[in-house]
Design an enzyme around this catalytic site. Structure first.
Site, PDB file in Angstrom:
ATOM      1  N   ASN A  32       0.869  -1.233   0.010  1.00 40.55           N
ATOM      2  CA  ASN A  32      -0.012   0.066   0.131  1.00 40.55           C
ATOM      3  C   ASN A  32       0.758   1.122   0.204  1.00 40.55           C
ATOM      4  O   ASN A  32       0.249   2.419   0.324  1.00 40.55           O
ATOM      5  CB  ASN A  32      -1.040   0.026   1.032  1.00 40.55           C
ATOM      6  CG  ASN A  32      -0.358   0.084   2.537  1.00 40.55           C
ATOM      7  OD1 ASN A  32       0.848   0.055   2.708  1.00 40.55           O
ATOM      8  ND2 ASN A  32      -0.858   0.196   3.599  1.00 40.55           N
ATOM      9  N   TYR A 145       4.223  -3.215  17.545  1.00 40.46           N
ATOM     10  CA  TYR A 145       4.973  -4.049  16.446  1.00 40.46           C
ATOM     11  C   TYR A 145       5.412  -5.608  17.268  1.00 40.46           C
ATOM     12  O   TYR A 145       4.986  -6.794  16.508  1.00 40.46           O
ATOM     13  CB  TYR A 145       6.388  -3.317  16.344  1.00 40.46           C
ATOM     14  CG  TYR A 145       7.170  -3.804  15.147  1.00 40.46           C
ATOM     15  CD1 TYR A 145       6.835  -4.155  13.881  1.00 40.46           C
ATOM     16  CD2 TYR A 145       8.342  -4.599  15.327  1.00 40.46           C
ATOM     17  CE1 TYR A 145       7.553  -4.835  12.630  1.00 40.46           C
ATOM     18  CE2 TYR A 145       9.154  -5.241  14.267  1.00 40.46           C
ATOM     19  CZ  TYR A 145       8.582  -5.452  12.927  1.00 40.46           C
ATOM     20  OH  TYR A 145       9.712  -5.860  12.096  1.00 40.46           O
ATOM     21  N   TYR A 159      -2.405 -21.936  11.633  1.00 39.81           N
ATOM     22  CA  TYR A 159      -2.687 -22.466  10.253  1.00 39.81           C
ATOM     23  C   TYR A 159      -2.107 -23.807   9.911  1.00 39.81           C
ATOM     24  O   TYR A 159      -2.387 -24.889   9.394  1.00 39.81           O
ATOM     25  CB  TYR A 159      -2.304 -21.272   9.220  1.00 39.81           C
ATOM     26  CG  TYR A 159      -3.852 -20.541   9.011  1.00 39.81           C
ATOM     27  CD1 TYR A 159      -4.189 -19.859   9.931  1.00 39.81           C
ATOM     28  CD2 TYR A 159      -4.413 -20.723   7.684  1.00 39.81           C
ATOM     29  CE1 TYR A 159      -5.363 -18.950   9.711  1.00 39.81           C
ATOM     30  CE2 TYR A 159      -5.559 -19.865   7.465  1.00 39.81           C
ATOM     31  CZ  TYR A 159      -6.167 -19.122   8.511  1.00 39.81           C
ATOM     32  OH  TYR A 159      -7.239 -18.425   8.073  1.00 39.81           O
TER      33      TYR A 159
END
Ligand code: UDP
Length: 315
Positions: A32, A145, A159
């Site tokens: 972005n 962060y 995952y």
């Protein structure tokens, strides 16, 4: 392979693009551009193997076609950037990791997370091995962060365990080289820019805090090898040569022949007092260790910054 690199217009991301394209792969970059820059990838624009998509990776992701690997490198990465962009930093580490993991699952792609030495916080163990769980202040200025990256690691492992996704986690230590933003506030660009202007280097605190600096080509090689390995648990990638910030300032002044010395400024909150990767695991599992000496990497970086600053001078 066809590879998606989020944050591919950033410092490490753009060097990864170069590496994968030079190995004959196709690369899609998503960025972005809040801290990345198209200047880092403009030399790739003519290649039919390269595509750039301007997109915030915290939003719904759609990528046409197959993907064989996803490397999630999007994030502000300098302490002053994540102070300026605290919500975006949290979102890209948390939501951006979730979205890119979901995309990897959909595409049955290998996934590599750019994690960080910041997961160790202000470490109470030294040097840091992958077994150390860290000492992070969740509500301090760096927490946005550190905690986002810790969440990102947890999500990546979830995952892997729950969905069987093939994943890798690189814990990246301080890295420097061409394409760092001059104004990103980290010690390497700050000191080099100050030295080239003949100004004193701004040493925060008493300068006794330590860091260990890895040249970008070594870092890219380590990440490349990690992707090609089958190591699912985190691997430290960095240069184990540790030095104090005072010593580092002396070195930069010596190489640039800057007579202006240093000035001391206040130490930022929660600034880690020491940092040095234990890279035994990377040596063992990846057969990798850094090969570029700091002096050589610094000279290359200084000459790159010199061109950007548009002025002649030493070295
Ligand atoms: N630092 C410094 N002067 C500067 C910028 C940074 O003394 O102009 C120090 C900073 O306090 C830290 C170290 O250099 O101890 C490395 O800072 P950097 O922002 O590069 O990244 P960090 O390793 O803290 O994430």
């Amino acid at each position: 392979m066809r590879i998606l690199i989020t944050g591919g217009a950033g410092f490490l991301g753009s060097h990864l693009c170069d590496r994968f394209l030079s190995e004959g792969h196709q690369v899609v970059v998503m960025d972005n551009l809040i801290t990345g820059s198209t200047a880092n990838i403009e030399h790739l624009a003519g290649s039919e193997k390269f595509r750039f998509v301007k997109q915030d990776v915290t939003e719904y992701l759609y990528v046409e076609g197959d993907l064989d690997a996803i490397l999630h490198f999007a994030s502000p990465a300098s302490p002053i950037d994540y102070l300026d962009l605290p919500i975006q930093t949290l979102k890209v580490g948390a939501l951006g990791t979730h979205k890119t993991l979901g995309l990897a699952r959909e595409k049955k792609a290998l996934y590599l997370l750019a994690s960080t030495s910041e997961v160790y916080g202000d470490p109470l163990e030294h040097p840091q091995t992958e077994e150390y769980w860290g000492n992070v202040n969740p509500i301090g200025p760096r927490g946005v962060y550190d905690e986002a990256k810790r969440f990102a690691e947890a999500m990546t492992m979830a995952y892997h365990r729950y969905h069987g996704l093939d994943t890798r986690i690189a814990r990246i230590f301080n890295t420097y080289g061409p394409r760092m933003r001059l104004e990103d506030g980290r010690v390497v660009p700050n000191f080099i820019a100050q030295a080239l202007r003949g100004e004193p280097l701004t040493v925060y605190g008493d300068g006794s805090q330590t860091r260990s600096f890895c040249y970008v080509s070594d870092m890219i090689e380590g990440i490349y090898r990690l992707l090609g390995s089958d190591e699912v648990e985190p691997v430290n990638v960095g240069n184990p040569r540790e030095m104090s910030i005072t010593e580092f300032a002396r070195l930069v002044n010596e190489i640039t022949e800057n007579p202006a010395g240093v000035v001391h400024q206040s130490l930022p909150e929660d600034d880690p007092k020491v940092r040095q990767p234990d890279i035994a695991k990377a040596r063992d599992v990846l057969g990798w260790e850094p090969v570029v000496p700091l002096e050589e990497g610094l000279r290359k970086t200084i000459s790159w910054f010199q061109d950007r600053l548009g002025r002649a001078g030493p070295p």
